[in-house]
Design a protein around this motif. Structure first.
Motif, mmCIF file in Angstrom:
data_model
loop_
_atom_site.group_PDB
_atom_site.id
_atom_site.type_symbol
_atom_site.label_atom_id
_atom_site.label_comp_id
_atom_site.label_asym_id
_atom_site.label_seq_id
_atom_site.Cartn_x
_atom_site.Cartn_y
_atom_site.Cartn_z
ATOM 1 N N CYS A 752 0.821 -1.209 0.000
ATOM 2 C CA CYS A 752 0.000 0.000 0.000
ATOM 3 C C CYS A 752 0.855 1.258 0.000
ATOM 4 N N ARG A 753 1.927 1.249 0.785
ATOM 5 C CA ARG A 753 2.786 2.431 0.864
ATOM 6 C C ARG A 753 3.445 2.723 -0.494
ATOM 7 N N ASP A 754 3.734 1.682 -1.262
ATOM 8 C CA ASP A 754 4.322 1.875 -2.588
ATOM 9 C C ASP A 754 3.339 2.569 -3.519
ATOM 10 N N LEU A 755 2.078 2.184 -3.441
ATOM 11 C CA LEU A 755 1.066 2.774 -4.303
ATOM 12 C C LEU A 755 0.821 4.234 -3.929
ATOM 13 N N ALA A 756 0.748 4.497 -2.618
ATOM 14 C CA ALA A 756 0.550 5.879 -2.172
ATOM 15 C C ALA A 756 1.719 6.753 -2.584
ATOM 16 N N ALA A 757 2.941 6.194 -2.501
ATOM 17 C CA ALA A 757 4.136 6.953 -2.866
ATOM 18 C C ALA A 757 4.149 7.322 -4.340
ATOM 19 N N TYR A 791 -4.135 5.231 3.564
ATOM 20 C CA TYR A 791 -4.888 6.298 2.903
ATOM 21 C C TYR A 791 -5.785 7.019 3.898
ATOM 22 N N PRO A 792 -6.119 8.292 3.638
ATOM 23 C CA PRO A 792 -6.995 9.048 4.551
ATOM 24 C C PRO A 792 -8.322 8.333 4.756
ATOM 25 N N ALA A 797 -13.601 5.934 3.243
ATOM 26 C CA ALA A 797 -15.037 5.919 3.507
ATOM 27 C C ALA A 797 -15.826 6.324 2.269
ATOM 28 N N ALA A 798 -15.303 7.289 1.504
ATOM 29 C CA ALA A 798 -15.991 7.715 0.289
ATOM 30 C C ALA A 798 -16.060 6.586 -0.727
ATOM 31 N N PHE A 799 -14.971 5.844 -0.844
ATOM 32 C CA PHE A 799 -14.971 4.725 -1.787
ATOM 33 C C PHE A 799 -15.955 3.648 -1.351
ATOM 34 N N LEU A 800 -15.930 3.321 -0.071
ATOM 35 C CA LEU A 800 -16.811 2.272 0.413
ATOM 36 C C LEU A 800 -18.266 2.671 0.312
#
Length: 803
Positions: A752-757, A791-792, A797-800
């Motif tokens: 996940c950290r790789d994708l956010a980066a 992720y924030p 929450a918006a995605f879900l």
């Protein structure tokens, strides 16, 4: 101190109280008052109580009884086992027809990214279902994502077969490690001591060298168990070296008194490659040493067609027949494994002892007559007249704890050389497709016919015989062992799906899927019983409620679910009767039985076109948690970390089931595939449901590379070196497709950290997670929401929430 009694008297006592390998069966009765799991089943078969675990305290004089002792017969089942017939075409399926388009099918927001693949959508529209190769390492991972963004789940029979495998493997390996290994150690120590005494007894006689060979053979068994065997003889050292190296097919330094010619037959040969610990026996050193010693007792034979080799077997049999304590230990190992897997196909020590005493009365007490080749030939003749060895009969032998006769191995043996083919065109590579064809599968036969397999001389005639053999089996035959009952539970996968089933299940594509399911579970069956089952041989020149309301479905295979539940109940009753089932495992099997029973009932209602109740729908939404519980309850845990052991973190496994001179037939399951199915929503419409299914591999590996372990197989899968899957799977597999939205051409294995980066938003990160097969590395708490700590929270929450 052991109580030693005259050999013939002990023999009579053991034979009177112990069943061995043979064709006779015990009569069963039908009890109308027993409740079957579903209305599909007629009254079950109820059978006799288990055999006594201790010999009788008194018997008539042995000599007077030898002629009248019954031939050792096949075990009969002793637990209630329902006869659940296959489903006929009537009544017809009561549900709606599957639409030929996705235009009006409801799709959960959480599946939209996956269904962006045009090939997947086309296959769904054309067939009503499709399967995408997956990367999930555990079955329950295909269902847990419904927690926060529910989607309709399709509970497959694959998942049910798999959790049964998990439970069976756990029960078996715990029994082996905690109960059977100590028995094996005591038996081996006792037999080695008795063999030493026999060596001293026969010193200076024509049997002196034979007695010394027997002693060295038990020395080898002790060393393979990790015990100190004293001064190791030269032949024993050579035997141990071959066993520990898992060498190929060779002559035994001890038991092979004629040259081994594997290009001709398995006679006078020992397949040392089978001594390599495989299956669950690589999990611990205790299981590995149990495997090696039991392999010596099961694979190394005293060959009936060679007097010198059979003479050694008679001297071994004499040791067991002369000591009730040793005989009791032998039985404590043999009888539970016979219930689980089957009776020895080759001759047991007690059958040889009976034959020797009949051929030369008094020879067990005073073995001098055994030195005569004519006497040994008479013993061999009596054995052959008593019953036939059915698998590899050219290598018929006495084995201390012989590999068990299993009907599927017999079928494969009968469909290969020398039964099928010619001297110049031998059939040496069978397939589970042959087994399915023997069960009556026209689909499997068609594949084999297209491949040219049916063109071998005598194939069709032999197949007809095997079909008749399987069709003639009674429900009592299928219930005689857990192994047979499991195989019986696979039959629905290879049976035709007629008008009683939904239309999407009446296609060739679904037939291919069903066969893969059956072969996946069959691979697990062979994996779990790899030590015991005899193989054939052919010589070879939490969140807000979502707006989308999912309606879940169960694969409508009530016969398969019902038969599988019967297997669980049979194993539970039989193991409890033998005091081999701890309370925790008794609870595991009880819960699994209830789980399968509920799925069976729901599947039955689906075929009748009845709507799934809200209560059942809510239960199905949490089925992933049930599957996870069964996984955890069946796992071994690392004592230091408290997490499941590595062997429990990957469904992929491999099992070898047949060999020719130069090749080994390997079956493998890979990572969990994802199946998408159009299912009724009980309101006149359809939804797209998702679940998990087996992936299946079948290939021949060069014999000189040895047999594969699970660890080796998983490395091949991870390295992209696994062989191609069988071509007939193209009927249902949707390969490749477009990258998930926003995922671009990113490499596999990112966190996940790789994708956010790299600036990917949460929608893209979620799509990448799905494309990767929903790996735990991106969802450490396995709650179905990846990357929520990276992720924030508002973005997640918006995605879900669909925003």
């Amino acid at each position: 101190m052991r109580r030693v009694i005259p050999a013939a008297l002990a023999l009579a006592m053991i034979a009177a109280s112990c069943s061995g390998g043979g064709a006779d069966t015990t009569t069963t009765t039908t009890t109308a008052g027993t409740t079957a799991p579903t209305t599909l089943a007629p009254p079950p078969v109820t059978t006799a109580a288990p055999l006594p675990t201790t010999p009788p305290t008194a018997v008539p004089p042995a000599q007077a009884q030898l002629a009248s002792l019954p031939r050792p017969g096949a075990m009969s089942p002793f637990a209630t086992f329902p006869d659940i017939p296959l489903i006929a075409d009537e009544p017809a399926y009561g549900g709606p027809s599957t639409p030929g388009s996705l235009a009006d099918a409801a799709i959960s927001p959480s599946l939209e990214a996956e269904l962006a693949n045009p090939a997947l959508r086309d296959a769904l529209a054309a067939n009503g279902f499709a399967i995408v190769p997956g990367t999930l390492r555990l079955f329950h991972q295909a269902y847990l994502t419904s927690d926060y963004e529910p989607y309709p789940v399709f509970v497959t029979i694959d998942a049910a077969y798999h959790v049964w495998h998990l439970a069976f493997s756990k029960v078996l390996r715990d029994a082996e490690e905690q109960r059977m290994l100590p028995i094996l150690e005591e038996l081996t120590e006792g037999l080695l001591a008795a063999a030493r005494a026999q060596t001293d007894e026969l010193a200076g006689t024509p049997l002196a060298d034979d007695a010394r060979r027997v002693e060295e053979w038990f020395q080898a068994a002790a060393v393979l168990l990790g015990h100190d065997a004293g001064g190791l003889g030269e032949r024993a050292a050579a035997e141990v070296a071959l066993a520990e190296a898992a060498a190929d097919v060779e002559s035994s330094p001890i038991t092979s008194t004629e040259p081994c010619r594997p290009d001709v037959s398995a006679a006078f040969c020992v397949d040392y490659s089978q001594f390599k610990p495989r299956g669950h026996y690589t999990r611990s050193e205790d299981l590995s040493r149990y495997f090696r010693a039991m392999s010596l007792y099961g694979q190394s034979g005293f060959f009936a067609d060679e007097p010198g080799s059979l003479r050694l077997g008679a001297l071994v049999a004499r040791l067991l027949a002369a000591d009730l304590d040793l005989a009791g230990l032998w039985r404590a190992l043999y009888e539970p494994t016979a219930f689980l897997v089957g009776l020895a196909d080759d001759y047991t020590p007690f059958e040889v002892a009976l034959a020797a005493e009949a051929a030369a009365p008094g020879s067990l007490a005073g073995p001098a007559p055994l030195a005569d080749d004519a006497t040994m030939a008479a013993v061999a003749a009596r054995l052959a007249g008593q019953r036939e060895v059915r698998i590899n009969p050219e290598a018929a032998a006495m084995r201390v704890m012989g590999a068990r006769f299993v009907i599927d191995s017999f079928v494969l043996d009968q469909l290969t050389w020398p039964n099928v083919g010619t001297e110049d065109d031998r059939r040496v590579r069978p397939s589970p497709l042959d087994l399915a064809a023997a069960f009556g599968s026209a689909f499997a036969y068609g594949i084999q016919d297209a491949a040219g397999e049916t063109a071998y001389q005598n194939y069709d005639a032999q197949l007809d015989e095997m079909r008749a053999e399987l069709a003639a089996r009674s429900i009592a035959d299928w219930a005689a062992t857990v192994y047979d009952a499991w195989l019986h539970a696979l039959e629905p996968m290879w049976a035709p799906h007629g008008m009683a089933y939904p239309d999407f299940m009446r296609t060739d594509a679904w037939a291919a899927k069903a066969h893969q399911t059956g072969f996946g579970s069959y691979t697990e069956l062979k994996h779990d019983t790899i030590l015991y089952a005899k193989q054939g041989f052919a010589a070879e020149g939490g969140g807000d409620p979502p707006a989308f309301e999912p309606r879940h479905w169960v694969e409508p295979e009530p016969v398969a679910f019902g038969r599988l539940r019967a297997v669980v109940d049979l194993a539970r009753d039989g193991l409890n009767a033998r005091d081999l089932l701890p309370d925790a495992q008794d609870e595991l099997l009880a819960e699994l039985s209830d789980f399968l029973g509920r799925l069976e009932r729901i599947a039955t209602d689906e075929l009748a076109g009845l709507p799934i109740s809200d209560d059942d729908n809510d239960w199905l939404e949490g089925v992933g948690h049930w599957l996870e519980w069964f996984w955890l309850a069946s796992a071994d845990f690392d004592e230091e970390t408290g997490v499941p052991a590595p062997g429990d973190e990957d469904v992929a496994l491999v099992a070898d089931i047949f060999r020719s001179t130069f090749g080994i037939l390997e079956l493998g399951t890979g990572r969990v595939d994802l199946i998408y199915v159009l299912v009724p929503d009980d309101a006149g419409g359809f939804q797209v449901a998702r679940g998990g299914v087996y992936s299946y591999y079948e290939f021949v590996s060069p014999a000189d590379l040895g047999r594969l372990t699970d660890e080796e197989w998983r490395r091949l899968l991870d390295g992209g070196e696994a062989p191609e899957r069988p071509g007939w799977q193209a009927a249902f597999l949707v390969e490749g497709g477009e990258p998930a939205a926003g995922a671009g051409d990113l490499p596999a294995g990112l966190f996940c950290r790789d994708l956010a980066a790299q600036g990917l938003d949460y929608t893209a990160a979620h799509a990448y997670w799905v494309a990767e097969g929903s790996p735990d590395r991106m969802d450490a708490d396995r709650n179905g929401v990846p990357c929520e700590t990276v992720y924030p929270a508002e973005e997640v929450a918006a995605f879900l929430g669909g925003g």
